[in-house]
Each structure stands twice: as C-alpha cells, then as structure tokens.
Write a protein that holds these residues in place. Structure first.
Motif, PDB file in Angstrom:
ATOM      1  N   ASP A 141      39.910  34.397  33.567  1.00  0.00           N
ATOM      2  CA  ASP A 141      40.512  33.236  34.197  1.00  0.00           C
ATOM      3  C   ASP A 141      40.811  33.598  35.883  1.00  0.00           C
ATOM      4  O   ASP A 141      41.774  33.730  36.377  1.00  0.00           O
ATOM      5  CB  ASP A 141      41.807  33.277  33.473  1.00  0.00           C
ATOM      6  CG  ASP A 141      42.407  31.705  33.820  1.00  0.00           C
ATOM      7  OD1 ASP A 141      41.693  30.893  34.371  1.00  0.00           O
ATOM      8  OD2 ASP A 141      43.712  31.353  33.386  1.00  0.00           O
ATOM      9  N   VAL A 142      39.496  33.822  36.273  1.00  0.00           N
ATOM     10  CA  VAL A 142      39.568  34.026  37.895  1.00  0.00           C
ATOM     11  C   VAL A 142      39.860  32.879  38.518  1.00  0.00           C
ATOM     12  O   VAL A 142      38.835  32.042  38.801  1.00  0.00           O
ATOM     13  CB  VAL A 142      37.958  34.784  38.134  1.00  0.00           C
ATOM     14  CG1 VAL A 142      38.100  35.187  39.652  1.00  0.00           C
ATOM     15  CG2 VAL A 142      37.948  35.882  37.322  1.00  0.00           C
ATOM     16  N   CYS A 143      40.796  32.969  39.568  1.00  0.00           N
ATOM     17  CA  CYS A 143      41.335  31.818  40.247  1.00  0.00           C
ATOM     18  C   CYS A 143      40.648  32.115  41.728  1.00  0.00           C
ATOM     19  O   CYS A 143      40.453  31.129  42.426  1.00  0.00           O
ATOM     20  CB  CYS A 143      42.782  31.759  40.286  1.00  0.00           C
ATOM     21  SG  CYS A 143      43.704  32.962  41.001  1.00  0.00           S
ATOM     22  N   ASP A 144      40.199  33.382  42.290  1.00  0.00           N
ATOM     23  CA  ASP A 144      39.770  33.581  43.495  1.00  0.00           C
ATOM     24  C   ASP A 144      39.386  35.029  43.403  1.00  0.00           C
ATOM     25  O   ASP A 144      39.628  35.972  42.584  1.00  0.00           O
ATOM     26  CB  ASP A 144      40.306  33.287  44.729  1.00  0.00           C
ATOM     27  CG  ASP A 144      39.788  33.025  45.799  1.00  0.00           C
ATOM     28  OD1 ASP A 144      38.568  33.027  45.643  1.00  0.00           O
ATOM     29  OD2 ASP A 144      40.506  32.764  46.797  1.00  0.00           O
ATOM     30  N   TYR A 145      38.687  35.592  44.449  1.00  0.00           N
ATOM     31  CA  TYR A 145      37.702  36.767  44.466  1.00  0.00           C
ATOM     32  C   TYR A 145      37.549  37.005  46.119  1.00  0.00           C
ATOM     33  O   TYR A 145      37.338  36.095  46.857  1.00  0.00           O
ATOM     34  CB  TYR A 145      36.591  36.972  43.639  1.00  0.00           C
ATOM     35  CG  TYR A 145      35.594  35.765  44.202  1.00  0.00           C
ATOM     36  CD1 TYR A 145      34.534  36.180  45.110  1.00  0.00           C
ATOM     37  CD2 TYR A 145      35.798  34.398  43.802  1.00  0.00           C
ATOM     38  CE1 TYR A 145      33.640  35.252  45.567  1.00  0.00           C
ATOM     39  CE2 TYR A 145      34.978  33.427  44.693  1.00  0.00           C
ATOM     40  CZ  TYR A 145      33.799  33.998  45.050  1.00  0.00           C
ATOM     41  OH  TYR A 145      33.118  33.066  45.664  1.00  0.00           O
ATOM     42  N   HIS A 146      37.049  38.356  46.084  1.00  0.00           N
ATOM     43  CA  HIS A 146      36.484  38.608  47.309  1.00  0.00           C
ATOM     44  C   HIS A 146      35.919  39.912  47.391  1.00  0.00           C
ATOM     45  O   HIS A 146      36.014  40.735  46.440  1.00  0.00           O
ATOM     46  CB  HIS A 146      37.417  38.841  48.570  1.00  0.00           C
ATOM     47  CG  HIS A 146      37.030  38.027  50.001  1.00  0.00           C
ATOM     48  ND1 HIS A 146      36.035  38.758  50.756  1.00  0.00           N
ATOM     49  CD2 HIS A 146      37.141  36.917  50.683  1.00  0.00           C
ATOM     50  CE1 HIS A 146      35.646  38.064  51.685  1.00  0.00           C
ATOM     51  NE2 HIS A 146      36.369  36.778  51.730  1.00  0.00           N
ATOM     52  N   VAL A 179      42.859  37.630  38.353  1.00  0.00           N
ATOM     53  CA  VAL A 179      43.098  36.758  37.119  1.00  0.00           C
ATOM     54  C   VAL A 179      44.505  36.047  37.057  1.00  0.00           C
ATOM     55  O   VAL A 179      45.556  36.799  37.257  1.00  0.00           O
ATOM     56  CB  VAL A 179      42.784  37.783  36.040  1.00  0.00           C
ATOM     57  CG1 VAL A 179      42.928  36.940  34.650  1.00  0.00           C
ATOM     58  CG2 VAL A 179      41.624  38.344  35.877  1.00  0.00           C
ATOM     59  N   GLN A 180      44.363  34.715  36.937  1.00  0.00           N
ATOM     60  CA  GLN A 180      45.511  33.867  36.873  1.00  0.00           C
ATOM     61  C   GLN A 180      46.401  34.496  35.672  1.00  0.00           C
ATOM     62  O   GLN A 180      46.164  34.676  34.549  1.00  0.00           O
ATOM     63  CB  GLN A 180      45.238  32.408  36.370  1.00  0.00           C
ATOM     64  CG  GLN A 180      46.364  31.599  36.659  1.00  0.00           C
ATOM     65  CD  GLN A 180      46.030  30.200  36.592  1.00  0.00           C
ATOM     66  OE1 GLN A 180      46.164  29.176  37.521  1.00  0.00           O
ATOM     67  NE2 GLN A 180      45.033  29.763  35.316  1.00  0.00           N
ATOM     68  N   GLY A 181      47.703  34.605  35.995  1.00  0.00           N
ATOM     69  CA  GLY A 181      48.855  35.417  35.356  1.00  0.00           C
ATOM     70  C   GLY A 181      48.780  36.854  34.948  1.00  0.00           C
ATOM     71  O   GLY A 181      49.711  37.283  34.222  1.00  0.00           O
TER      72      GLY A 181
END
Length: 400
Positions: free
Chosen positions: A272-277, A289-291
């Motif tokens: 559940d990846v909401c963002d990354y860099h 990972v969300q939550g």
C-alpha cells in the motif's frame, strides 16, 4: 494559488470479486509476496537533473529556474506567471514590457482572468521548467492542452491535447529526454463504473502521442509519477465507499515501473505504497506504506528496513528528497480508512536513517523544494522557508 480540488463524491463498494484489468503493451509482472521489493534504480542520466524530482509531482505549483523559481500568481482573479528571485527574495511578473500593468493579454506574463467564465483558463498550480522552457496546461473547450512558453513569456506554442479538463488541477507531467509522459491524477475517483486510466507519451518535437500504460478499475487513478535513470515510476490508487458507514477509503495498489527503452511495465513493490523517492547516489529507495510507515530499501544489499513507523498524525504522506533529507507531508489526512477525517497539517523532516529533524506546522499544500527552500500554499499566496537550520519553530514567509 488555487488549491487542488479534492474529490469527495460518492464511489461504490469494490468487492473482492472485482477483477481489475490491466491493458499493457507488455504484460505486468507482479511480485508474489506483499511488501517484496524488486527494483534496481540506475544512476541519473545526463538530462535527469532537469526533471526536478524534489517537487510534489501531483501539485507541481513551483518550478526551479535560473536564479529563482517560477510559479503562477493570482491577484484579484488575474493569473500571471511570476518569478521568485532568490537574491532579492521578491516576486516579479515574467514580463519586461515598460509600464505594463500585467492585467490583460497584452502582458507577456498574463494567463487568464479567473472571473471570466467560458474563457480559456490555465491550471494555476501546474507549472514545469524543462530544458529552457516553461510548460503549462491551458483548458479550452473542455480540453487540457500542453503549452510551451519561453521563460521571458515572449512566445507560446500549443504542443498537444492531454485530457478532458474544465479547470481542475489534475493533469500531471513527467519529462524525459524529448518526451513528456502525462496522466490524470484525479482519474475517475468518485465514479461508480469501471473506467480506463492511461499514461500518454507525447513528443515535445511534433506533439505525436501514444498510450504506454493502461489500467482499468473502479474509482481509480494514477499518481506520484517520477523518473529515475531510465525508468518512470508511479503508483495506482483506488477509492472505495462503505455502503453502511459511508466511510470513503483510499487504497494504493503498489509501485510500478515503466522502462523508457523497452516499453515494459511491472510492479516493483506489492504494498500500500502512497509515495516514494530514490537516493540514486546511495542506491536507496525510500517508500511509505499507508498505515505502516517509511521503509528504506538498500538496492546494493537487498535489505529492507522500517525506519520511521506511522503515527496518529502521519498515517499516509507525500514525499520529497533533496539529496540530504527526506520531507514527509501528511496532507492533513487523519485516518487511512476514511479520507474525510482530517488532522493538523505537518511536514516531517527526517534524515536518511529515519531520525526526525523537525516537524513543521503547515498552512496548506506543501510543494516541497530543492536544497535551498521549502514552498507551500496558503490560500492564493505562495510561502517559502529556507532549509538552513530547520526546526519545529521554523516559520513560513509569504512571497511578495
């Protein structure tokens, strides 16, 4: 600066029996295990620095230029291209005409009058600077169009049609070499029927286009597009609504990778990846990972470590990395299970080991920034903060 429209309309419950269709040039290859990372991001290419990956990709309201930053300034309904000079710390209209009032279409910086319904409008929190040009999105006749503008405002050229749009800041762009990859990050969120989401590849030379990725789902959108090395990365999100509780939830379906050279697309993180860099110098992928929290994946050793657990005020986020620190903006989201739940907006500043440097109170959407400045929205105003000596007490300064 106009705040991006938040979609709160009703979506139907997506049951376990729904099959999400993928239509790809080549079949997507998924990882069999949850939170298994299968990614190898290469070093930046010669044009990679031009992509300015440190900005908020789906609220790209500021663009780095020579000696300062471009943004769209709206005053009394009049929108124009402005330039924040980092030497003087002041903003000026991108127009050198003598005695110009910057209030109508005789001005090089003038974009539109937001009060004039039915006229062509520009998305007021979408601006890019790439290879010596500005790129904006104009909405005319219900269509969002990619427009190339000289950095002094002296000439404009329409490159191509993008997506149907009536003034909602939902079209996002990723530049790579002589092409731009476009997607609609609002997508069909709020709709009850399945619909197709796509990424278009558009030539900056002649405007020709082709669809390079397609995803079919209910209440779905493509988000967080960035390029690293020879790959384009993005996440897929779906909205669902519980018919009994009426709670609307936002669920992410993994991090995907598109190969510019081969045209192949695959899922590289099934979580559940909401963002990354990415820290390409040290070959580390950071993803939230969300939550659950922020992970650091070491691509050289293959190790995956949770370095900052989620907390009540940070259950999901938008991310940035400036080569030194990580910036996590909670977007005011209160719970992953209900998108309407809100909390105070903060931007967390962490080092790459997960140690918290600062927790900065925010007034609106954070646009992030390069090694020198953070930027955020505060109503129609742009605010900035110098990154030197950031602390919990650091204050935002309005751009004048």
């Amino acid at each position: 600066m106009k705040k991006k429209m938040m979609i709160t309309c009703t979506v139907v419950l997506v049951t376990a029996a729904v099959i999400l269709g993928f239509v790809l040039k080549n079949q997507v290859r998924e990882n069999p295990d949850k939170n298994t990372v299968n990614v190898a991001i290469g070093q930046w290419g010669t044009t990679q620095n031009e992509s300015q990956n440190y900005w908020n990709p789906d609220n790209h309201a500021v663009a780095k230029g020579m000696g300062g930053y471009y943004f769209i300034q709206t005053t009394d309904g009049i929108s124009k291209i402005a330039f924040f000079d980092e030497t003087t710390q002041e903003a000026v209209a991108v127009c050198a005409k003598p005695e110009c009032t910057h209030s109508d279409n005789t001005c090089n910086a003038y974009l539109c009058d937001m009060k004039q319904t039915g006229s062509a409008l520009y998305l007021t929190d979408t601006i890019y600077c790439y290879n010596g040009y500005l790129y904006l999105i104009q909405c005319e006749g219900g269509m969002g169009k990619l427009v190339r503008i000289h950095t002094d405002g002296s000439a404009r050229e329409t490159i191509a049609d993008l997506f149907a749009n009536t003034g909602v800041s939902s079209i996002s762009l990723v530049f790579h070499e002589n092409d731009v990859y476009a997607y609609d990050d609002t997508g069909h969120a709020g709709q009850e029927e399945e619909a197709e989401e796509v990424i278009k590849k558009i030539s900056l030379t002649d405007g020709t286009e082709q669809t390079v990725f397609s995803y079919t789902g209910t209440g779905a959108s493509i988000d967080r597009g960035r390029s690293f090395g020879d790959k384009l990365y993005f996440v897929i999100r779906e909205y669902t609504k519980n018919k009994e509780t009426k709670a609307v939830s936002s669920d992410y379906k993994g991090l995907f990778e598109y190969d510019f050279a081969t045209g192949d697309t695959r899922k590289v993180i099934d979580a559940d990846v909401c963002d990354y860099h990415a820290d390409t110098e040290n070959q580390t992928l950071f993803y939230f990972v969300q939550g659950t929290g922020l992970y650091a994946y070491d691509m050289t050793q293959g190790s995956n470590t949770l370095i900052y657990p989620a907390e009540d005020e940070l259950i999901q986020c938008k991310m940035s990395y400036d080569g030194k620190n990580l910036y996590l903006f909670n977007n005011g989201a209160g719970r992953a299970t209900e998108t309407k739940t809100r909390t105070q907006r903060y931007c967390y500043v962490l080092d790459t080991k997960g140690n918290q440097i600062a927790k900065i109170l925010c007034n609106g959407v954070v646009y992030f920034g390069d090694t020198d400045y953070l930027f955020e929205e505060n109503g129609d105003n742009l605010e900035y903060m110098k990154k030197e000596n950031l602390s919990d007490k650091s204050e935002w300064i309005q751009v004048n």
